[in-house]
Design a protein around this motif. Structure first.
Motif, mmCIF file in Angstrom:
data_model
loop_
_atom_site.group_PDB
_atom_site.id
_atom_site.type_symbol
_atom_site.label_atom_id
_atom_site.label_comp_id
_atom_site.label_asym_id
_atom_site.label_seq_id
_atom_site.Cartn_x
_atom_site.Cartn_y
_atom_site.Cartn_z
ATOM 1 N N ASP A 97 -7.376 6.194 93.874
ATOM 2 C CA ASP A 97 -5.930 6.250 93.647
ATOM 3 C C ASP A 97 -5.257 6.518 94.987
ATOM 4 O O ASP A 97 -5.397 7.607 95.562
ATOM 5 N N ASP A 110 -13.501 12.001 94.539
ATOM 6 C CA ASP A 110 -13.130 11.687 93.162
ATOM 7 C C ASP A 110 -14.417 11.263 92.449
ATOM 8 O O ASP A 110 -15.415 10.919 93.098
ATOM 9 N N GLY A 133 -8.388 6.462 84.794
ATOM 10 C CA GLY A 133 -7.647 6.356 86.053
ATOM 11 C C GLY A 133 -6.153 6.492 85.845
ATOM 12 O O GLY A 133 -5.456 7.178 86.598
ATOM 13 N N SER A 173 -3.455 9.343 87.335
ATOM 14 C CA SER A 173 -2.258 8.999 88.111
ATOM 15 C C SER A 173 -1.008 9.574 87.465
ATOM 16 O O SER A 173 -0.124 10.101 88.143
#
Lengths: 154, 126
Positions: free
Chosen positions: A40, A82, B64, B68
């Motif tokens: 990310d 991560d 994911g 976020s």
């Protein structure tokens, strides 16, 4: 080894009067390189920014494979991983670091949204020194990095 | 809207403290400004996986997206992605259209909030 609260107390003392202990922290901050691996880009940029503000040199990677390659060639002083990255995940990277003589002593923080007890246990099993869950507090992350670098010899 | 804005503002305060420097404000503004379009793209991939019944991909994508959203304080959206992740992990995928409609509703709700707060961050400061 000092606890995190002792480290915080020492940092507070440094802010007020300065101590030998915290000058060690300062040296660690100015000299150390930290690798941040997260797919990310927002999280990666944010962590990199916070670490740079604290005086660290930062390397970044967006996959586990890229992280492993950078770690093997650059030998950073600490690694933040991560878990859910494409290809090799953070657990896999951590496990491989434990298998190499050159990287086995590099402190690793796993930073993941995976917060089950099984995942946390797996993180420590594959060799992580710390396991922090997302959403994270940047100040806490920087404190953990600082602490691990100090515990690892500054 | 107020709840969504409060969640994002609280998270930004958590990330940056009370007085972020100009560089940090710019970083946060960029993250917030880009978030809706970036998420919409990722949701398209999630939708493909959901419609094709690919639980492993749904789990990974939803995970994911959850991270976020939570990172920016979009807690309701993070909750929706978290539910999808959990269903996928259990091999119990929900009906695609209702699940996706809920995600799009929440994303539509926070899109203007992100824009407003990003503009505030850009405008604030010395």
């Amino acid at each position: 080894l000092p606890t995190l609260s002792l480290l915080d107390e020492a940092t507070d003392r440094h802010e007020n009067a300065g101590t030998v202990f915290t000058s060690m922290l300062d040296r660690a901050e100015t000299a150390a390189t930290v690798l941040v691996a997260d797919d990310d880009d927002d999280v990666r940029d944010l962590i990199a920014f916070k670490l740079q503000m604290a005086g660290y040199r930062v390397l970044t990677a967006d996959t586990g494979t890229a992280a492993l390659s950078l770690i093997e060639t650059q030998l950073p002083d600490a690694v933040i991983l991560d878990v859910g990255m494409p290809g090799l995940d953070g657990f896999g990277v951590c496990y491989r670091l434990q298998a190499l003589r050159a990287t086995v002593d590099i402190p690793v923080i796993i930073l993941s949204a995976r917060d089950s007890s099984e995942d946390i246990s797996l993180g420590y099993t594959v060799g992580a020194d710390e396991y922090l869950t997302k959403p994270f507090h940047p100040g806490e992350l920087v404190r953990r990095v600082r602490w691990l670098l100090l515990a690892n010899g500054g | 809207l107020t709840t969504a804005a409060a969640g994002i503002r609280a998270r930004l305060a958590d990330l940056s403290g009370d007085e972020p420097c100009a560089e940090e404000r710019a970083l946060l503004a960029r993250m917030l400004g880009a978030y809706p379009a970036k998420t919409a793209g990722a949701v398209r991939h999630l939708a493909e996986a959901l419609r094709s019944g690919d639980a492993a991909t749904v789990e990974a994508r939803a995970h994911g997206l959850k991270g976020s959203a939570a990172n920016l304080g979009a807690t309701a959206l993070a909750g929706l992605f978290g539910e999808l992740e959990g269903h996928a992990r259990d091999g119990d995928l929900p009906g695609p259209e209702p699940a996706l409609a809920a995600v799009h509703r929440e994303l539509d709700l926070i899109t203007p909030v992100c824009a407003v707060i990003a503009a505030e961050l850009t405008a604030t400061g010395p």
